[in-house]
Write a protein that holds these residues in place. Structure first.
Motif, PDB file in Angstrom:
ATOM      1  N   VAL A 152       0.826  -1.209   0.000  1.00  0.00           N
ATOM      2  CA  VAL A 152       0.000   0.000   0.000  1.00  0.00           C
ATOM      3  C   VAL A 152       0.863   1.263   0.000  1.00  0.00           C
ATOM      4  O   VAL A 152       0.602   2.208  -0.754  1.00  0.00           O
ATOM      5  CB  VAL A 152      -0.941   0.011   1.221  1.00  0.00           C
ATOM      6  N   GLY A 153       1.920   1.298   0.831  1.00  0.00           N
ATOM      7  CA  GLY A 153       2.725   2.495   1.000  1.00  0.00           C
ATOM      8  C   GLY A 153       3.355   3.009  -0.282  1.00  0.00           C
ATOM      9  O   GLY A 153       3.113   4.165  -0.681  1.00  0.00           O
ATOM     10  N   PRO A 154       4.162   2.198  -0.972  1.00  0.00           N
ATOM     11  CA  PRO A 154       4.788   2.689  -2.201  1.00  0.00           C
ATOM     12  C   PRO A 154       3.783   3.086  -3.275  1.00  0.00           C
ATOM     13  O   PRO A 154       3.968   4.099  -3.953  1.00  0.00           O
ATOM     14  CB  PRO A 154       5.648   1.501  -2.651  1.00  0.00           C
ATOM     15  N   ALA A 155       2.721   2.286  -3.444  1.00  0.00           N
ATOM     16  CA  ALA A 155       1.719   2.628  -4.445  1.00  0.00           C
ATOM     17  C   ALA A 155       1.017   3.925  -4.068  1.00  0.00           C
ATOM     18  O   ALA A 155       0.789   4.801  -4.912  1.00  0.00           O
ATOM     19  CB  ALA A 155       0.707   1.495  -4.570  1.00  0.00           C
ATOM     20  N   PHE A 156       0.666   4.050  -2.809  1.00  0.00           N
ATOM     21  CA  PHE A 156       0.004   5.234  -2.284  1.00  0.00           C
ATOM     22  C   PHE A 156       0.883   6.468  -2.500  1.00  0.00           C
ATOM     23  O   PHE A 156       0.436   7.505  -3.017  1.00  0.00           O
ATOM     24  CB  PHE A 156      -0.266   5.003  -0.800  1.00  0.00           C
ATOM     25  N   GLY A 157       2.157   6.347  -2.109  1.00  0.00           N
ATOM     26  CA  GLY A 157       3.074   7.469  -2.265  1.00  0.00           C
ATOM     27  C   GLY A 157       3.322   7.822  -3.713  1.00  0.00           C
ATOM     28  O   GLY A 157       3.354   8.998  -4.090  1.00  0.00           O
ATOM     29  N   GLY A 158       3.492   6.802  -4.558  1.00  0.00           N
ATOM     30  CA  GLY A 158       3.758   7.046  -5.965  1.00  0.00           C
ATOM     31  C   GLY A 158       2.603   7.719  -6.682  1.00  0.00           C
ATOM     32  O   GLY A 158       2.802   8.640  -7.479  1.00  0.00           O
ATOM     33  N   LEU A 159       1.362   7.293  -6.397  1.00  0.00           N
ATOM     34  CA  LEU A 159       0.197   7.869  -7.056  1.00  0.00           C
ATOM     35  C   LEU A 159      -0.043   9.310  -6.613  1.00  0.00           C
ATOM     36  O   LEU A 159      -0.286  10.201  -7.433  1.00  0.00           O
ATOM     37  CB  LEU A 159      -1.037   7.014  -6.771  1.00  0.00           C
ATOM     38  N   LEU A 160       0.019   9.550  -5.292  1.00  0.00           N
ATOM     39  CA  LEU A 160      -0.259  10.897  -4.789  1.00  0.00           C
ATOM     40  C   LEU A 160       0.873  11.875  -5.064  1.00  0.00           C
ATOM     41  O   LEU A 160       0.671  13.091  -4.999  1.00  0.00           O
ATOM     42  CB  LEU A 160      -0.537  10.844  -3.285  1.00  0.00           C
ATOM     43  N   ALA A 161       2.076  11.350  -5.379  1.00  0.00           N
ATOM     44  CA  ALA A 161       3.190  12.248  -5.689  1.00  0.00           C
ATOM     45  C   ALA A 161       2.915  13.094  -6.918  1.00  0.00           C
ATOM     46  O   ALA A 161       3.508  14.169  -7.090  1.00  0.00           O
ATOM     47  CB  ALA A 161       4.475  11.436  -5.885  1.00  0.00           C
ATOM     48  N   ALA A 162       1.995  12.634  -7.779  1.00  0.00           N
ATOM     49  CA  ALA A 162       1.633  13.420  -8.955  1.00  0.00           C
ATOM     50  C   ALA A 162       0.973  14.740  -8.560  1.00  0.00           C
ATOM     51  O   ALA A 162       1.006  15.712  -9.319  1.00  0.00           O
ATOM     52  CB  ALA A 162       0.695  12.617  -9.852  1.00  0.00           C
ATOM     53  N   LEU A 163       0.385  14.795  -7.351  1.00  0.00           N
ATOM     54  CA  LEU A 163      -0.252  16.013  -6.856  1.00  0.00           C
ATOM     55  C   LEU A 163       0.729  16.916  -6.119  1.00  0.00           C
ATOM     56  O   LEU A 163       0.395  18.044  -5.770  1.00  0.00           O
ATOM     57  CB  LEU A 163      -1.410  15.652  -5.912  1.00  0.00           C
ATOM     58  N   GLY A 164       1.932  16.406  -5.858  1.00  0.00           N
ATOM     59  CA  GLY A 164       2.943  17.154  -5.109  1.00  0.00           C
ATOM     60  C   GLY A 164       3.681  16.199  -4.190  1.00  0.00           C
ATOM     61  O   GLY A 164       3.089  15.263  -3.635  1.00  0.00           O
ATOM     62  N   LEU A 165       4.968  16.418  -4.020  1.00  0.00           N
ATOM     63  CA  LEU A 165       5.782  15.475  -3.248  1.00  0.00           C
ATOM     64  C   LEU A 165       5.394  15.414  -1.775  1.00  0.00           C
ATOM     65  O   LEU A 165       5.652  14.414  -1.101  1.00  0.00           O
ATOM     66  CB  LEU A 165       7.264  15.861  -3.382  1.00  0.00           C
ATOM     67  N   LEU A 166       4.789  16.469  -1.244  1.00  0.00           N
ATOM     68  CA  LEU A 166       4.427  16.485   0.171  1.00  0.00           C
ATOM     69  C   LEU A 166       3.008  15.978   0.426  1.00  0.00           C
ATOM     70  O   LEU A 166       2.667  15.672   1.571  1.00  0.00           O
ATOM     71  CB  LEU A 166       4.566  17.900   0.741  1.00  0.00           C
ATOM     72  N   VAL A 167       2.199  15.870  -0.613  1.00  0.00           N
ATOM     73  CA  VAL A 167       0.805  15.437  -0.439  1.00  0.00           C
ATOM     74  C   VAL A 167       0.705  14.053   0.192  1.00  0.00           C
ATOM     75  O   VAL A 167      -0.096  13.843   1.119  1.00  0.00           O
ATOM     76  CB  VAL A 167       0.055  15.494  -1.790  1.00  0.00           C
ATOM     77  N   PRO A 168       1.503  13.050  -0.236  1.00  0.00           N
ATOM     78  CA  PRO A 168       1.394  11.730   0.393  1.00  0.00           C
ATOM     79  C   PRO A 168       1.717  11.756   1.888  1.00  0.00           C
ATOM     80  O   PRO A 168       1.093  11.025   2.663  1.00  0.00           O
ATOM     81  CB  PRO A 168       2.426  10.886  -0.378  1.00  0.00           C
ATOM     82  N   LEU A 169       2.664  12.587   2.307  1.00  0.00           N
ATOM     83  CA  LEU A 169       3.037  12.624   3.720  1.00  0.00           C
ATOM     84  C   LEU A 169       1.922  13.215   4.571  1.00  0.00           C
ATOM     85  O   LEU A 169       1.608  12.705   5.654  1.00  0.00           O
ATOM     86  CB  LEU A 169       4.328  13.425   3.895  1.00  0.00           C
ATOM     87  N   TYR A 170       1.325  14.283   4.105  1.00  0.00           N
ATOM     88  CA  TYR A 170       0.196  14.868   4.846  1.00  0.00           C
ATOM     89  C   TYR A 170      -0.979  13.886   4.897  1.00  0.00           C
ATOM     90  O   TYR A 170      -1.687  13.788   5.905  1.00  0.00           O
ATOM     91  CB  TYR A 170      -0.246  16.178   4.194  1.00  0.00           C
ATOM     92  N   THR A 171      -1.189  13.141   3.810  1.00  0.00           N
ATOM     93  CA  THR A 171      -2.284  12.172   3.784  1.00  0.00           C
ATOM     94  C   THR A 171      -2.026  11.031   4.751  1.00  0.00           C
ATOM     95  O   THR A 171      -2.948  10.548   5.426  1.00  0.00           O
ATOM     96  CB  THR A 171      -2.468  11.628   2.358  1.00  0.00           C
ATOM     97  N   VAL A 172      -0.777  10.587   4.848  1.00  0.00           N
ATOM     98  CA  VAL A 172      -0.422   9.536   5.802  1.00  0.00           C
ATOM     99  C   VAL A 172      -0.694   9.996   7.232  1.00  0.00           C
ATOM    100  O   VAL A 172      -1.202   9.235   8.067  1.00  0.00           O
ATOM    101  CB  VAL A 172       1.061   9.138   5.635  1.00  0.00           C
ATOM    102  N   ALA A 173      -0.367  11.247   7.531  1.00  0.00           N
ATOM    103  CA  ALA A 173      -0.639  11.777   8.865  1.00  0.00           C
ATOM    104  C   ALA A 173      -2.135  11.731   9.176  1.00  0.00           C
ATOM    105  O   ALA A 173      -2.547  11.386  10.291  1.00  0.00           O
ATOM    106  CB  ALA A 173      -0.112  13.205   8.991  1.00  0.00           C
ATOM    107  N   LEU A 174      -2.960  12.049   8.193  1.00  0.00           N
ATOM    108  CA  LEU A 174      -4.408  12.006   8.375  1.00  0.00           C
ATOM    109  C   LEU A 174      -4.892  10.579   8.611  1.00  0.00           C
ATOM    110  O   LEU A 174      -5.697  10.319   9.525  1.00  0.00           O
ATOM    111  CB  LEU A 174      -5.103  12.602   7.153  1.00  0.00           C
ATOM    112  N   LEU A 175      -4.393   9.633   7.804  1.00  0.00           N
ATOM    113  CA  LEU A 175      -4.820   8.238   7.949  1.00  0.00           C
ATOM    114  C   LEU A 175      -4.395   7.664   9.299  1.00  0.00           C
ATOM    115  O   LEU A 175      -5.144   6.912   9.932  1.00  0.00           O
ATOM    116  CB  LEU A 175      -4.253   7.404   6.802  1.00  0.00           C
ATOM    117  N   THR A 176      -3.190   7.998   9.734  1.00  0.00           N
ATOM    118  CA  THR A 176      -2.726   7.518  11.040  1.00  0.00           C
ATOM    119  C   THR A 176      -3.575   8.098  12.160  1.00  0.00           C
ATOM    120  O   THR A 176      -3.881   7.413  13.146  1.00  0.00           O
ATOM    121  CB  THR A 176      -1.253   7.896  11.250  1.00  0.00           C
ATOM    122  N   PHE A 177      -3.976   9.358  12.011  1.00  0.00           N
ATOM    123  CA  PHE A 177      -4.850   9.988  13.003  1.00  0.00           C
ATOM    124  C   PHE A 177      -6.210   9.290  13.057  1.00  0.00           C
ATOM    125  O   PHE A 177      -6.768   9.068  14.144  1.00  0.00           O
ATOM    126  CB  PHE A 177      -5.029  11.464  12.675  1.00  0.00           C
TER     127      PHE A 177
END
Length: 399
Positions: A152-177
């Motif tokens: 899930v992680g690499p696919a998630f990061g790779g797909l959302l990176a198209a929206l910006g390199l920091l978008v996947p990290l902020y999204t991970v913080a939300l999912l963990t919350f």
């Protein structure tokens, strides 16, 4: 239901780690970090993580595993936000050079020190929750979250990176919350479990020395993750420098490449390893051989097709080798030795990510393909170690 809650906690952590490993090299290049600085961030955080799992495992015995799991998830959420904010300051030009590197290093190490609370507490909870005859199945189900997180992680990061390199990290913080909130309301207090006393005894009574049979398979397990860390450290830079992709495009390609690896690995673990009657020795030989061929092919990959074939072979090798090495390491000696080996097996991924990046970074500066070749050599050495004579092994330890 409780085991699935524990699975969720570990999946959230593993997915976040997969995203960070996918994005860190391209992000580092974007803010002006070199390969060695990225390696130091990865290795230092892995070292803190390895030490933290030991400390938090003991703390959870006294303060309750539910409480420590929640602390770990909260720390992951806040730590990810801090780490991402530092990167955003670097991308805006408000931080640069050594101050930026030190801020990233400190924030990542701080995050690792707290997020390392979740895995040992979750594993201890699973052990306390089940009887001895069902413990292996419970542990296998709980820890399989790590393998799924690698998908899930690499696919998630790779797909959302198209929206910006920091978008996947902020999204991970939300999912963990969100995972933190779910477990806060649904996970029972483990201090009321009848297996609590037995779990304490199991964790504390580990003074006997391990056999050579256990140590050599622990070495194999650590080497598997060291070689894997070399790939994570190298691929992003490789796509940027050799194939001339942008950092955002490189992050996507790293995500897709690691996705290939992880899908094959998970398919092998769930579709073959859990149903196979092969001994660990035979499984290790096939797995290590597949890894050796995969890493050698990576060193000479000239197209995206050949790279994905190589990653599929690495996934096949990991899917076979790590469960076999972990089983062999924890299946010899007395009950106390097996318990000690189990704890050490859980630390082998962190050990690998301490060593691997520090080896890969200087090799990459010599030759971009050198880390892949070094990974192949390391696996070849593990094949030799596996074939060395061992004493006091069980029948499943030999081919």
């Amino acid at each position: 239901m409780t085991l699935w809650l524990l699975f969720t906690a570990l999946l959230a952590t593993a997915t976040g780690q997969g995203v960070v490993m996918t994005l860190l090299p391209p992000l580092g290049r974007e803010v002006g970090l070199n390969e060695f600085q990225v390696a130091i961030i990865i290795s230092s955080s892995a070292l803190v993580y390895a030490v933290g799992t030991t400390v938090w495992g003991r703390v959870s015995l006294h303060f309750g595993r539910r409480r420590i799991i929640l602390i770990g998830l909260a720390g992951y959420t806040l730590g990810t936000l801090l780490f991402t904010t530092v990167f955003s300051l670097g991308m805006l030009g408000l931080l640069a050079g050594l101050p930026l590197f030190m801020a990233l290093l400190f924030s990542r190490m701080l995050q690792s020190s707290i997020m390392s609370a979740t895995p040992p507490a979750a594993l201890g909870y699973a052990i306390a929750l089940t009887t001895a005859d069902k413990r292996l199945a419970a542990i296998s189900r709980t820890t399989s979250a790590n393998s799924l997180g690698q998908v899930v992680g690499p696919a998630f990061g790779g797909l959302l990176a198209a929206l910006g390199l920091l978008v996947p990290l902020y999204t991970v913080a939300l999912l963990t919350f969100l995972a933190l909130g779910w477990l806060w309301f649904r996970l029972p207090d483990d201090r009321l479990l009848p297996g609590q006393v037995d779990a304490k005894t199991t964790h504390l009574n580990t003074s006997e020395r391990l056999t050579w049979a256990s140590w050599r398979y622990l070495m194999v397990a650590a080497a598997l993750f060291s070689a894997m860390a070399m790939i994570h450290q190298t691929l992003g830079f490789f796509f940027i420098d050799i194939w001339h992709l942008s950092p955002s495009r490189a992050a996507q390609q790293v995500g897709f490449s690691v996705l290939t690896l992880a899908l094959v690995s998970v398919a092998v673990q769930f579709g073959f390893v859990q149903r196979s009657r092969w001994g660990t020795g035979r499984m290790l030989i096939l797995g290590l051989t597949s890894l050796l061929i995969g890493y050698m092919l990576l060193a000479f990959a000239a197209s995206m097709v050949s790279l994905h074939v190589a990653m599929a072979l690495v996934g096949l090798g990991m899917g076979l080798s790590y469960p076999a090495a972990a089983t062999a390491a924890t299946s010899t000696g007395s009950a106390q030795q097996q318990a000690k080996a189990t704890g050490l097996v859980s630390a082998t991924p962190a050990v690998g990510f301490i060593i691997g990046p520090l080896v890969a970074a200087p090799l990459y500066q010599l030759n971009p393909s050198a880390p892949f070749a070094a990974a192949a050599i390391l696996i070849a050495v593990m094949l030799v170690i596996h074939r060395l004579p061992a004493t006091h092994t069980r029948a499943t330890d030999t081919p």
